[in-house]
Design an enzyme around this catalytic site. Structure first.
Site, mmCIF file in Angstrom:
data_model
loop_
_atom_site.group_PDB
_atom_site.id
_atom_site.type_symbol
_atom_site.label_atom_id
_atom_site.label_comp_id
_atom_site.label_asym_id
_atom_site.label_seq_id
_atom_site.Cartn_x
_atom_site.Cartn_y
_atom_site.Cartn_z
ATOM 1 N N TRP A 17 -1.836 -9.360 4.327
ATOM 2 C CA TRP A 17 -1.246 -8.382 5.253
ATOM 3 C C TRP A 17 -2.034 -8.315 6.545
ATOM 4 O O TRP A 17 -1.464 -8.170 7.624
ATOM 5 C CB TRP A 17 -1.121 -7.001 4.599
ATOM 6 C CG TRP A 17 -0.146 -6.993 3.471
ATOM 7 C CD1 TRP A 17 -0.412 -6.757 2.141
ATOM 8 C CD2 TRP A 17 1.280 -7.268 3.527
ATOM 9 N NE1 TRP A 17 0.742 -6.857 1.399
ATOM 10 C CE2 TRP A 17 1.785 -7.168 2.207
ATOM 11 C CE3 TRP A 17 2.158 -7.589 4.566
ATOM 12 C CZ2 TRP A 17 3.138 -7.371 1.900
ATOM 13 C CZ3 TRP A 17 3.504 -7.793 4.265
ATOM 14 C CH2 TRP A 17 3.976 -7.687 2.960
ATOM 15 N N ASP B 124 -3.975 -0.072 8.346
ATOM 16 C CA ASP B 124 -2.776 -0.216 7.514
ATOM 17 C C ASP B 124 -3.154 0.328 6.140
ATOM 18 O O ASP B 124 -3.943 -0.276 5.420
ATOM 19 C CB ASP B 124 -2.397 -1.700 7.438
ATOM 20 C CG ASP B 124 -1.216 -1.961 6.503
ATOM 21 O OD1 ASP B 124 -0.696 -0.990 5.897
ATOM 22 O OD2 ASP B 124 -0.801 -3.131 6.385
ATOM 23 N N LYS C 47 5.002 2.699 -1.596
ATOM 24 C CA LYS C 47 3.973 2.582 -2.631
ATOM 25 C C LYS C 47 3.493 3.958 -3.086
ATOM 26 O O LYS C 47 3.629 4.300 -4.236
ATOM 27 C CB LYS C 47 2.832 1.706 -2.138
ATOM 28 C CG LYS C 47 3.238 0.225 -2.167
ATOM 29 C CD LYS C 47 2.897 -0.539 -0.940
ATOM 30 C CE LYS C 47 3.547 -1.914 -0.959
ATOM 31 N NZ LYS C 47 3.370 -2.625 0.297
HETATM 32 C C1 LIG Z 1 3.564 -3.559 1.276
HETATM 33 C C2 LIG Z 1 2.626 -3.729 2.390
HETATM 34 C C3 LIG Z 1 3.057 -4.065 3.688
HETATM 35 C C4 LIG Z 1 4.492 -4.391 4.017
HETATM 36 O O1 LIG Z 1 5.234 -3.276 4.137
HETATM 37 P P1 LIG Z 1 6.780 -3.324 4.608
HETATM 38 O O2 LIG Z 1 7.120 -1.882 4.566
HETATM 39 O O3 LIG Z 1 7.501 -4.161 3.604
HETATM 40 O O4 LIG Z 1 6.829 -3.925 5.958
HETATM 41 C C5 LIG Z 1 2.117 -4.118 4.692
HETATM 42 N N1 LIG Z 1 0.812 -3.885 4.444
HETATM 43 C C6 LIG Z 1 0.364 -3.581 3.212
HETATM 44 C C7 LIG Z 1 -1.091 -3.320 2.998
HETATM 45 C C8 LIG Z 1 1.251 -3.500 2.148
HETATM 46 O O5 LIG Z 1 0.806 -3.190 0.929
#
Ligand SMILES: *Cc1c(COP(=O)(O)O)cnc(C)c1O
Length: 364
Positions: A105, A175, A199
């Site tokens: 990511w 993030d 999540k």
């Molecule tokens: C799941 C995830 C993403 C992607 O998220 P989307 O909502 O599908 O764009 C980005 N960063 C992390 C750390 C993730 O776990």
């Protein structure tokens, strides 16, 4: 109330929601608070929806003790759109955007910034298969950085930052898609935190951004309206139609967190849950091998392998028969992964521990 088909849901995202929340949503689905309609069918400008929207924001502020000088925003486009919006709004000419690479990511976030300006890698553990988070003294952050970007929890590799860098005047951006609200943190260290909801916060379709007002003031002017954080901040995320049902669900999840005793209580439970699986790995005499190094182990995504691909396949097949869902590793790295987000009940971890113990006894 029970589900007819019981599963232990270890999905990495979208992932388990609190069962009580699903029941409440079902009860309220057809006729929300005697309005004669579903929350899905209402105007986002009406008083009923607006109350839900504002309560969601107030609950997040309360639960995570977010200081007054931050906005809470709801956007769409997932965490992935944030990869682009952040450099669009905050990457300045002559000041590189610094990224710490701790997994796929972070690589994706960097890729988008590169399309928009100068970037630099402030730290990386790629050479070590992303088994750990670099220690703070390993980071080299240029003083003129536009910002420093980190991924607080690496969903695919199963690592998590335990301490965050002090970046002084350089805005720290994180993030937190896969570990937001899993533990109390000092939000004031960050200028921007973002997370896809699917999540730890609710269903997919909502992205939450926590942004410091001071950073917002520095945003690049004259961006397309929907790509400018200012649009969301100035309009309480109601410039256009927000994902109303997702925000309603997020509000229910926040109420659930509050009823559980808040983020500290959830954190204690998360430690207990993850411990059940990690101790099973550590006490397996090498039958199961953890991917992450000890000091970097994630509370949310527990990654491990077995000695051969055949044994791994057998493990996953048998687990599936016993009602375990989502234990396969991410398609890019393979292996196994148990995602133990806030809403996963401890009973699921206890069941996984017994299954893993039994499987080892029968196959070693
Ligand atoms: C799941 C995830 C993403 C992607 O998220 P989307 O909502 O599908 O764009 C980005 N960063 C992390 C750390 C993730 O776990």
């Amino acid at each position: 109330m029970k589900r007819e088909n019981h599963t232990y849901n270890f999905n990495a995202g979208p992932s388990a929601l609190p069962f009580e929340v699903l029941v409440q949503a079902q009860e309220e689905f057809l006729d929300y608070k005697q309005s004669g309609m579903s929350i899905m069918e209402m105007s986002h400008r009406g008083a009923i929806y607006e109350e839900v929207h504002n309560q969601a924001i107030a609950l997040i502020k309360e639960l995570w003790q977010i200081p007054e000088d931050y906005h809470i925003l709801f956007l769409q486009g997932g965490a992935s759109l944030q990869f682009s919006m952040i450099p669009m709004n905050f990457l300045k000419a002559g000041s590189p955007a610094s990224y710490v690479l701790t997994g796929s990511w972070s690589e994706k976030a960097l890729k988008e910034a590169k399309l928009l300006g100068e970037t630099t890698i402030a730290g990386s553990t790629k050479e070590e298969k992303y088994r750990r988070i670099p220690s703070l003294h390993e980071l080299s952050i240029p003083e003129n950085s536009s910002y420093l970007h980190i991924t607080s929890n690496n969903t695919i590799y199963g690592t998590q930052w335990m301490a965050f860098p002090d970046t002084g005047d350089i805005p720290l951006i994180a993030d937190m898609s896969s570990d937001i609200l899993c533990k109390p943190i000092d939000v004031s260290k960050f200028s921007l935190i973002y997370a896809g909801a699917q999540k730890n916060l609710g269903p997919s379709g909502v992205t939450m951004v926590i942004i410091k007002k001071e950073l917002l003031e520095k945003a690049t002017p004259s961006l397309p309206t929907m790509l400018s954080y200012g649009t969301y901040a100035e309009n309480n995320s109601l410039y256009n139609t927000p994902p109303t049902f997702g925000i309603y669900m997020l509000k229910l999840v926040m109420e659930w967190v509050k009823n559980k005793g808040g983020v500290s209580a959830i954190h204690r439970q998360n430690i207990e849950k993850a411990q059940l699986i990690y101790e099973t790995i550590d006490q397996s005499y090498g039958f199961y091998q953890g991917h992450a190094e000890l000091g970097s182990r994630s509370l949310m995504n527990i990654t491990f392998t077995l000695n051969t691909p055949e044994l791994e396949k057998k493990f996953l097949d048998e687990a599936k028969k016993e009602g375990f869902v989502g234990l396969n590793g991410h398609r890019s790295v393979g292996g196994c992964r148990a995602s133990t987000y806030n809403a996963l009940p401890i009973e699921s971890c206890q069941a996984l521990k017994s299954f893993m113990t039994r499987f080892r006894e029968q196959n070693s």
